[in-house]
Design a protein around this motif. Structure first.
Motif, short mmCIF file in Angstrom:
data_model
loop_
_atom_site.label_atom_id
_atom_site.label_comp_id
_atom_site.label_asym_id
_atom_site.label_seq_id
_atom_site.Cartn_x
_atom_site.Cartn_y
_atom_site.Cartn_z
N LYS A 168 -26.84 -17.69 -8.55
CA LYS A 168 -26.55 -18.02 -7.15
C LYS A 168 -25.34 -17.24 -6.65
O LYS A 168 -25.34 -16.71 -5.54
N LYS A 169 -24.32 -17.19 -7.49
CA LYS A 169 -23.11 -16.45 -7.10
C LYS A 169 -23.41 -14.96 -6.96
O LYS A 169 -22.92 -14.30 -6.04
N VAL A 170 -24.22 -14.42 -7.89
CA VAL A 170 -24.58 -12.99 -7.83
C VAL A 170 -25.37 -12.69 -6.56
O VAL A 170 -25.10 -11.71 -5.86
N LYS A 171 -26.37 -13.55 -6.26
CA LYS A 171 -27.16 -13.35 -5.05
C LYS A 171 -26.30 -13.45 -3.80
O LYS A 171 -26.47 -12.67 -2.85
N TYR A 172 -25.40 -14.40 -3.82
CA TYR A 172 -24.51 -14.56 -2.67
C TYR A 172 -23.63 -13.32 -2.51
O TYR A 172 -23.47 -12.80 -1.40
N GLN A 173 -23.09 -12.84 -3.63
CA GLN A 173 -22.22 -11.66 -3.56
C GLN A 173 -23.02 -10.42 -3.15
O GLN A 173 -22.53 -9.59 -2.37
N ASN A 174 -24.26 -10.30 -3.65
CA ASN A 174 -25.10 -9.18 -3.25
C ASN A 174 -25.37 -9.20 -1.74
O ASN A 174 -25.37 -8.16 -1.08
#
Length: 257
Positions: free
Chosen positions: A48-54
Motif C-alpha cells: 500500500k505504501k509503495v503504491k501510494y508513493q508510486n
C-alpha cells in the motif's frame, strides 16, 4: 467409583504424556502461524505504501511536469525505467508519447509505447496501447506493421470496432479504397451503442461517393467509345450519299446536252 477414578487418572496420564511429546511442535506451529499472519499484514501495508508513493511520484514527475522541457522529459524517462514492471510506467509512456505526437515525433512515440506493452500485465491497457501504436504506424505509412499490431490485440470482441476502423484507415492511406470500404462497413456492423461511429460513417460514405462517381465516369467513357464507331459509319455513309448525288447530277447534265 474406583473404576471411574482409575480411568480418569489413566486418561490424564496419557494426555500429560502426549503433551510432553508434542508441545514443541504445537508451540512452533503457533509461532509460525503468528509469524505468517504478521508478515502478510506487513506485506500488505508495504505494498500500500509503495503504491501510494508510486502514485505520488507519478503525479509529481509526470502529470505536473512540462514535457516540452528536456530536463522534464529525462525525469519521465527515468521514472519509466524505475517502474518498468508496473502500470505507472505505461501511464507515463502514454503521457510522454502524447507530447511526442504534438511535436510530430511519431517514430519516437511508437517506439516508446511498444516498449511499454506488457509492463503491468494488464491486457486491456496493453490493447489500448496497441491501438495507439497502430495509429502511429499508419501516420508513418508502415501499413504492414500497423496491421500486425492490430492482429496482436487479445480482446478482439471488445475492440472489434476500433480494429476494423483502423484497418480501414490503413487501407485508405495505402490507396486501397475497396479494402478500406470493406473494413469501414465491418466496423459499423460491429459497433456497440457507446461507440462513436460518426467519423467512420463519413469515411464510408465518402468512399461510396467516390466509387459511384468513378463507376458513372467509366460507364460514360465506355458508352462514348461504343457510340464513336457508329458516328463514324454515319459520317462515311453521308459522304457516300453526297458522292452518288453529285454523280447523278453530272450524268443528267451530260444527257441534257
Amino acid at each position: 467409583m474406583d473404576v471411574f477414578e482409575a480411568d480418569a487418572q489413566q486418561r490424564e496420564e496419557e494426555l500429560h504424556r502426549w503433551w510432553q511429546e508434542n508441545w514443541k511442535s504445537i508451540v512452533m506451529g503457533i509461532v509460525l502461524a503468528i509469524a505468517i499472519i504478521t508478515v502478510v499484514f506487513m506485506y500488505r501495508d508495504y505494498t500500500k505504501k509503495v503504491k501510494y508513493q508510486n502514485a505520488v511520484d507519478f503525479y509529481a514527475i509526470v502529470m505536473n511536469s512540462d514535457l516540452s522541457d528536456a530536463n522534464s522529459v529525462n525525469d519521465v524517462k527515468k521514472f519509466i525505467g524505475d517502474h518498468s514492471s508496473d502500470v505507472y510506467s505505461q501511464l507515463a509512456s502514454l503521457s510522454l508519447a502524447k507530447q511526442y505526437v504534438a511535436e510530430k515525433k511519431y517514430q519516437e512515440a511508437a517506439d516508446l509505447l511498444k516498449a511499454s506493452i506488457g509492463a503491468s500485465r494488464d491486457n486491456i491497457l496493453d490493447d489500448v496501447i496497441r491501438l495507439r501504436v497502430a495509429r502511429l504506424n499508419i501516420e508513418l505509412k508502415k501499413f504492414d506493421e500497423a496491421n500486425a499490431v492490430l492482429d496482436a490485440i487479445t480482446n478482439r470482441e471488445a475492440f472489434k470496432f476500433e480494429v476494423a476502423s483502423l484497418k480501414g484507415d490503413a487501407a485508405y492511406a495505402n490507396k486501397d479504397n475497396a479494402a478500406a470500404l470493406k473494413f469501414y462497413e465491418e466496423a459499423l456492423s460491429s459497433a456497440k451503442a457507446d461507440d462513436d461511429t460518426n467519423v467512420v460513417k463519413m469515411k464510408r460514405d465518402s468512399l461510396k461517393t467516390v466509387k459511384g462517381v468513378t463507376a458513372v465516369k467509366a460507364a460514360e467513357k465506355q458508352e462514348g467509345a461504343s457510340q464513336q464507331p457508329a458516328a463514324d459509319v454515319k459520317a462515311e455513309e453521308a459522304v457516300k450519299a453526297e458522292d452518288i448525288a453529285a454523280k447523278t447530277v453530272a450524268a443528267e447534265e451530260s444527257a441534257a446536252k
